[in-house]
Scaffold this motif. Structure first.
Motif, PDB file in Angstrom:
ATOM      1  N   UNK A 115       6.581  -4.641  -5.507  1.00 29.82           N
ATOM      2  CA  UNK A 115       6.636  -4.521  -4.042  1.00 29.82           C
ATOM      3  C   UNK A 115       5.242  -4.358  -3.437  1.00 29.82           C
ATOM      4  N   UNK A 116       5.131  -4.768  -2.172  1.00 32.54           N
ATOM      5  CA  UNK A 116       3.889  -4.582  -1.425  1.00 32.54           C
ATOM      6  C   UNK A 116       4.211  -4.359   0.044  1.00 32.54           C
ATOM      7  N   UNK A 117       3.305  -3.708   0.770  1.00 33.49           N
ATOM      8  CA  UNK A 117       3.481  -3.541   2.219  1.00 33.49           C
ATOM      9  C   UNK A 117       2.121  -3.421   2.892  1.00 33.49           C
ATOM     10  N   UNK A 118       2.107  -3.664   4.196  1.00 36.00           N
ATOM     11  CA  UNK A 118       0.884  -3.647   5.004  1.00 36.00           C
ATOM     12  C   UNK A 118       0.615  -2.263   5.565  1.00 36.00           C
ATOM     13  N   UNK A 135       8.547  -5.919   4.550  1.00 33.55           N
ATOM     14  CA  UNK A 135       9.760  -6.717   4.392  1.00 33.55           C
ATOM     15  C   UNK A 135      10.326  -6.254   3.059  1.00 33.55           C
ATOM     16  N   UNK A 136      11.481  -5.559   3.078  1.00 33.64           N
ATOM     17  CA  UNK A 136      11.882  -4.804   1.896  1.00 33.64           C
ATOM     18  C   UNK A 136      13.019  -5.402   1.073  1.00 33.64           C
ATOM     19  N   UNK A 156       8.825   3.370   0.180  1.00 34.28           N
ATOM     20  CA  UNK A 156       9.628   2.146   0.110  1.00 34.28           C
ATOM     21  C   UNK A 156      10.453   2.081  -1.188  1.00 34.28           C
ATOM     22  N   UNK A 157      10.851   3.248  -1.729  1.00 34.10           N
ATOM     23  CA  UNK A 157      11.720   3.273  -2.894  1.00 34.10           C
ATOM     24  C   UNK A 157      11.025   3.214  -4.238  1.00 34.10           C
TER      25      UNK A 157
END
Length: 462
Positions: A115-118, A135-136, A156-157
């Motif tokens: 996973x990745x996020x901004x 976007x999960x 994010x889990x």
């Protein structure tokens, strides 16, 4: 309390991160300053990220939106304006690893296995509080800005310790915008200038200013404070400045403001929200403010000016880089027209306008390297076919203008390092030489307000 300026102020600087939101087609922002795989500012990354939130893009690894895969890494690829949708394992190929403490808006946290996020920005860095976009999964479409804490056990889990911080190799910091406090200088009806300016707003975060004079002689000065919105400070007809400004718009993403008073005593304030266009807000004769109405959805506008004619019509000028100046009219009955291009010079960088007592309208434009050009709309409604160069100083950075009751007109130009220069157009149409009325070289913005008694106020931000 107001005080006399006795020494040069040092211009302050703030980083303006534009995060205005709007619903956008095809999953992309209304405009892109960057090119694919090219340099991109942090504010544009966040604007692109917000576009998927506004469009409620659902998570689906098997589909694409605006050309990008609808999952966490496809979302980051879109926000970074990459040419293809990378995956969590390959995002590090176009970025460099950094520590959590170095995270800035537009960077990412990447768990390469899943996973990745901004990262959107710190809200309290000392406590580890920040916001992010992601976007999960199918049950959680694109969302943000979402609050989290870097010291939490999971984000994010996934365990926080699984993430590494990365910075896109082509991301750049946004330009630094000057900021300062607001000063006002008076020119009497007889033509004499006050020896010193008076500080009327000591908020050192002001980045832009505009003004308007009501028929009763009160002056309204509108200031932009990034992240806070637009504030209004009033000078009464008797000459007293209000002790405090009033917030009239809480949109912290506003980057430009203009204002004009109608003959009936109402005041119109226009604001520019990057990506969302121009909005108009009205102050009634009783002093109450309306909500904003969008009057122009062009996302590429960068500057505004406005003037009210004696017949009750209102003209708004919008500057579109590489296109020129566009004029939009509000009739005395309150209906808005479509825009008309009045100047096709795509190099113009700043504009100002004023209406003369005879019903004519003047728009002044700054062309870097060339100077200031004046274009006239006659009282019959005809625009001059060409502009007239009224100042050949190519270093002019910004300009303001106002008309006096005797039919004369003043144009005030800011020259960085030199200060403000005032030039007069007589009622007969003759232009004077410029006079240096404020030598503070740190000034970066100005307003000009003509009063019914023939006096004039020139404000500066430094």
């Amino acid at each position: 309390m107001p005080k006399s300026r006795t020494s040069r102020l040092r211009a302050l600087a703030v980083l303006v991160a534009v995060t205005a939101t709007t619903t956008l087609a095809a999953g992309l922002p209304a405009h892109a300053d960057s090119s694919v795989d090219g340099p991109i500012t942090r504010s544009e990354v966040l604007t692109r990220a917000q576009s998927w939130v506004d469009a409620h893009v659902a998570y689906n690894q098997g589909t694409r939106y605006g050309g990008y895969r609808q999952d966490c890494s496809g979302y980051v690829s879109m926000a970074w304006h990459l040419s293809t949708s990378l995956v969590t394992q390959t995002l590090p190929n176009v970025s460099t690893k950094e520590s959590y403490s170095e995270l800035k808006p537009g960077d990412i946290m990447d768990y390469t296995a899943d996973h990745t996020f901004l990262f959107a920005g710190w809200t309290n860095k000392a406590n580890g509080d920040f916001t992010f976009y992601a976007e999960s999964n199918p049950n959680n479409p694109t969302h943000g800005p979402t609050h989290a804490n870097i010291n939490s056990s999971s984000i994010e889990g996934w365990p926080t310790s699984n993430y590494d911080a990365y910075r896109y190799q082509n991301i750049v910091d946004d330009p630094v915008t000057p900021a300062g406090t607001v000063w006002d200088r008076t020119r009497s009806a007889s033509g004499g200038w006050d020896a010193h300016a008076t500080e009327i707003d000591d908020n050192s975060a002001v980045t832009a200013v505009a003004s308007a004079t009501l028929p009763d002689g009160t002056v309204h000065v509108l200031t932009i404070v990034p992240g806070s919105g637009v504030w209004d400070r009033v000078r009464s007809a008797s000459g007293a400045w209000a002790g405090a400004a009033t917030k009239i718009d809480a949109n912290g993403g506003i980057t430009a403001v203009s204002a004009a008073a109608l003959p009936d005593g109402t005041l119109h304030v226009q604001t520019l929200v990057p990506g969302a266009g121009v909005w108009d807000r009205t102050r009634s004769t009783s002093g109450s403010w309306s909500s904003s109405t969008q009057i122009d959805s062009n996302a590429n506008i960068t500057a505004l000016s406005s003037s009210a004619l004696k017949d009750g019509t209102l003209h708004i000028q919008s500057l579109v880089p590489d296109s020129g100046i566009w004029d939009r009219t509000r009739s005395s009955a309150g209906s808005w027209s479509s825009s008309t291009k009045i100047d096709d010079n795509g190099n113009i960088s700043a504009i100002a306008s004023t209406a003369l007592p005879d019903g004519s309208l003047h728009v002044d434009a700054v062309v870097p390297g060339s100077g200031v050009w004046d274009r006239t709309r006659s009282s019959a409604g005809t625009w001059a076919g060409a502009a007239t160069q009224i100042d050949t100083n190519g270093d002019v950075a910004s300009v303001s203008t106002s008309a006096l009751p005797d039919g004369s007109m003043h144009v005030d130009a800011v020259v960085p390092g030199s200060g403000v220069w005032d030039r007069t157009r007589s009622s007969a149409g003759t232009w004077s030489y410029a006079t240096n009325i404020d030598s503070n070289g740190d000034i970066f913005d100005t307003y000009t307000a003509g009063l019914p008694d023939g006096s004039m106020h020139v404000g500066t931000v430094a």
